[in-house]
Design an enzyme around this catalytic site. Structure first.
Site, PDB file in Angstrom:
ATOM      1  N   HIS A   1       1.196  -0.728   4.443  1.00 34.62           N
ATOM      2  CA  HIS A   1       1.101   0.721   4.345  1.00 34.62           C
ATOM      3  C   HIS A   1       2.194   1.389   5.168  1.00 34.62           C
ATOM      4  O   HIS A   1       2.677   0.828   6.158  1.00 34.62           O
ATOM      5  CB  HIS A   1      -0.279   1.185   4.846  1.00 34.62           C
ATOM      6  CG  HIS A   1      -1.416   0.430   4.243  1.00 34.62           C
ATOM      7  ND1 HIS A   1      -1.904  -0.741   4.799  1.00 34.62           N
ATOM      8  CD2 HIS A   1      -2.158   0.673   3.136  1.00 34.62           C
ATOM      9  CE1 HIS A   1      -2.896  -1.186   4.046  1.00 34.62           C
ATOM     10  NE2 HIS A   1      -3.063  -0.364   3.036  1.00 34.62           N
TER      11      HIS A   1
ATOM     12  N   ASP B   1      -2.131  -7.215   7.375  1.00 34.21           N
ATOM     13  CA  ASP B   1      -2.214  -6.909   5.949  1.00 34.21           C
ATOM     14  C   ASP B   1      -0.841  -6.808   5.287  1.00 34.21           C
ATOM     15  O   ASP B   1      -0.737  -6.588   4.077  1.00 34.21           O
ATOM     16  CB  ASP B   1      -3.059  -5.670   5.676  1.00 34.21           C
ATOM     17  CG  ASP B   1      -2.427  -4.343   6.099  1.00 34.21           C
ATOM     18  OD1 ASP B   1      -1.191  -4.256   6.192  1.00 34.21           O
ATOM     19  OD2 ASP B   1      -3.179  -3.382   6.323  1.00 34.21           O
TER      20      ASP B   1
ATOM     21  N   ASP C   1       1.746   4.120   6.948  1.00 37.55           N
ATOM     22  CA  ASP C   1       1.124   4.632   8.190  1.00 37.55           C
ATOM     23  C   ASP C   1       1.773   5.943   8.639  1.00 37.55           C
ATOM     24  O   ASP C   1       1.941   6.186   9.832  1.00 37.55           O
ATOM     25  CB  ASP C   1       1.199   3.598   9.309  1.00 37.55           C
ATOM     26  CG  ASP C   1       0.272   2.417   9.071  1.00 37.55           C
ATOM     27  OD1 ASP C   1      -0.555   2.479   8.143  1.00 37.55           O
ATOM     28  OD2 ASP C   1       0.372   1.422   9.815  1.00 37.55           O
TER      29      ASP C   1
ATOM     30  N   ASP D   1       3.930  -4.106   7.509  1.00 37.93           N
ATOM     31  CA  ASP D   1       2.678  -3.471   7.111  1.00 37.93           C
ATOM     32  C   ASP D   1       2.669  -3.288   5.597  1.00 37.93           C
ATOM     33  O   ASP D   1       3.717  -3.071   4.984  1.00 37.93           O
ATOM     34  CB  ASP D   1       2.575  -2.090   7.788  1.00 37.93           C
ATOM     35  CG  ASP D   1       1.143  -1.593   7.942  1.00 37.93           C
ATOM     36  OD1 ASP D   1       0.377  -1.699   6.967  1.00 37.93           O
ATOM     37  OD2 ASP D   1       0.814  -1.088   9.019  1.00 37.93           O
TER      38      ASP D   1
ATOM     39  N   GLU E   1      -4.843  -5.540  13.303  1.00 38.43           N
ATOM     40  CA  GLU E   1      -5.615  -5.476  12.059  1.00 38.43           C
ATOM     41  C   GLU E   1      -6.149  -6.827  11.603  1.00 38.43           C
ATOM     42  O   GLU E   1      -6.462  -7.012  10.428  1.00 38.43           O
ATOM     43  CB  GLU E   1      -4.809  -4.817  10.937  1.00 38.43           C
ATOM     44  CG  GLU E   1      -4.447  -3.361  11.205  1.00 38.43           C
ATOM     45  CD  GLU E   1      -5.606  -2.379  11.085  1.00 38.43           C
ATOM     46  OE1 GLU E   1      -6.721  -2.808  10.739  1.00 38.43           O
ATOM     47  OE2 GLU E   1      -5.377  -1.171  11.357  1.00 38.43           O
TER      48      GLU E   1
ATOM     49  N   ASP F   1       1.205  -5.933  11.359  1.00 34.20           N
ATOM     50  CA  ASP F   1      -0.123  -5.740  10.788  1.00 34.20           C
ATOM     51  C   ASP F   1      -0.376  -6.915   9.841  1.00 34.20           C
ATOM     52  O   ASP F   1       0.417  -7.166   8.933  1.00 34.20           O
ATOM     53  CB  ASP F   1      -0.140  -4.414  10.025  1.00 34.20           C
ATOM     54  CG  ASP F   1      -1.510  -4.029   9.499  1.00 34.20           C
ATOM     55  OD1 ASP F   1      -2.241  -4.910   9.027  1.00 34.20           O
ATOM     56  OD2 ASP F   1      -1.840  -2.822   9.533  1.00 34.20           O
TER      57      ASP F   1
ATOM     58  N   HIS G   1      -4.297  -0.681  13.938  1.00 41.18           N
ATOM     59  CA  HIS G   1      -2.891  -0.362  14.139  1.00 41.18           C
ATOM     60  C   HIS G   1      -2.661   0.968  14.839  1.00 41.18           C
ATOM     61  O   HIS G   1      -1.525   1.264  15.238  1.00 41.18           O
ATOM     62  CB  HIS G   1      -2.147  -0.394  12.804  1.00 41.18           C
ATOM     63  CG  HIS G   1      -0.750  -0.913  12.922  1.00 41.18           C
ATOM     64  ND1 HIS G   1       0.005  -1.325  11.842  1.00 41.18           N
ATOM     65  CD2 HIS G   1       0.061  -1.093  14.000  1.00 41.18           C
ATOM     66  CE1 HIS G   1       1.198  -1.726  12.245  1.00 41.18           C
ATOM     67  NE2 HIS G   1       1.258  -1.591  13.556  1.00 41.18           N
TER      68      HIS G   1
ATOM     69  N   HIS H   1      -5.574   4.877  12.006  1.00 39.90           N
ATOM     70  CA  HIS H   1      -4.700   3.725  11.802  1.00 39.90           C
ATOM     71  C   HIS H   1      -3.753   3.952  10.620  1.00 39.90           C
ATOM     72  O   HIS H   1      -2.851   3.146  10.396  1.00 39.90           O
ATOM     73  CB  HIS H   1      -5.496   2.425  11.642  1.00 39.90           C
ATOM     74  CG  HIS H   1      -6.203   2.262  10.317  1.00 39.90           C
ATOM     75  ND1 HIS H   1      -6.652   1.039   9.877  1.00 39.90           N
ATOM     76  CD2 HIS H   1      -6.556   3.154   9.354  1.00 39.90           C
ATOM     77  CE1 HIS H   1      -7.241   1.179   8.692  1.00 39.90           C
ATOM     78  NE2 HIS H   1      -7.192   2.448   8.362  1.00 39.90           N
TER      79      HIS H   1
END
Length: 303
Positions: free
Chosen positions: A126, A228, A128, A124, A271, A226, A97, A141
């Site tokens: 996360h 995830d 980030d 996402d 990702e 992303d 990412h 990332h």
């Protein structure tokens, strides 16, 4: 736009786990070009960008592989800018990412030059939003949102001459793993975040309606997805999985509502880690989602 340019960025230099470098080819094997052409789109595969390998080095001054990350993002910036300049919709196939720094910086420059408003939806697990001074790992990332807002090394924050995003231009969806310092960053900068609790409480339809409320005919909508963001039970092929993510149906609804709004103009799919996947099922899932993002639906629906 009816012409999609596929841009492969086969690297995992910004990630903590090896394998995302194989993501672009996994998407090709899963039939991404064929699937989008079946929707009536013209698809041009620009191939994989060249770039440095992963030195697997330790962090220096709070950053791992800064030089390599900069080289990759400059390549992504150039390829994205070229596609936009030719009137095409760039679809970045990652890779990790950190590459969104390059793609979104190019999109921001494109929008500034044309007087258009930019809106980024960031899916996402996360936030980030770490910086070199706060990241526990130094993996870039985990820093692209902060970099895009001007917090990070200048070689990344000023790819387009100035920071790409103001806080009001980005909305995060699906977040459920945030470092303590990131929580403060998100709060202090007023970033709109729909975490998994928000989705549980209000439902995905309401969350997406709120996220798209300010998108109009003059908006360039960029989706940075992303893998995830989804629950690892349906998307196992990711490097930093977190339980309790988006379900298949929740994500499909997101994609269909994004398609319905009619303003999608650029996208990242990142990702995807085939080394951790099961018989390429996460890549096939990604293609399925991208079909919905580009207009596939069960019935003919009015926008």
């Amino acid at each position: 736009m009816t012409t999609v340019t596929l841009i492969g960025a086969p690297t995992d230099v910004g990630a903590s786990v090896l394998g995302a470098s194989m993501g672009p080819d996994a998407l090709r094997i899963a039939g991404i070009a064929r699937a989008l052409r079946a929707l009536g789109l013209e698809v041009r595969d620009a191939g994989n960008l060249p770039g440095p390998g992963n030195p697997q080095a330790l962090a220096q001054d709070g950053l791992r592989h800064l030089q390599e990350v900069v080289q990759w993002n400059r390549a992504v910036f150039g390829a994205t800018a070229a596609a936009l300049g030719q009137g095409r919709l760039p679809l970045l196939m990652g890779g990790d990412h950190c590459l969104a720094i390059g793609s979104i910086s190019a999109v921001a420059a494109h929008c500034r030059a044309r007087g258009r408003r930019l809106k980024v939806l960031w899916f996402d697990a996360h936030a980030d939003a770490n910086t070199p001074g706060t990241s526990p790992s130094g993996n870039l990332h985990g820093m692209p949102v902060a970099c895009l807002m001007g917090h990070g090394p200048r070689t990344l924050t000023a790819l387009a001459g100035q920071p790409a995003l103001a806080p009001g231009q980005i909305t995060q969806i699906g977040v459920r793993s945030v470092d303590a310092v990131e929580k403060r960053f998100v709060a202090e900068h007023g970033i709109a975040v729909h975490d998994m609790r928000s989705i549980d409480e209000h439902g995905m339809r309401a969350v997406m309606q709120q996220a798209l409320a300010d998108v109009d005919a003059d908006t360039h909508l960029h989706v940075s997805f992303d893998m995830d963001a989804m629950d690892p039970s349906v998307a196992p092929g990711v490097g930093t999985d977190v339980r309790g993510g988006l379900t298949y149906r929740e994500t499909q609804l997101c994609m269909e509502m994004l398609a319905d709004c009619g303003q999608l103009a650029s996208a990242d799919l990142v990702e995807l880690n085939p080394a951790l996947d099961v018989r390429n099922q996460t890549a096939e899932l990604a293609v399925d989602l991208l079909e919905s993002l580009f207009g596939k639906s069960t019935l003919v629906r009015a926008r």
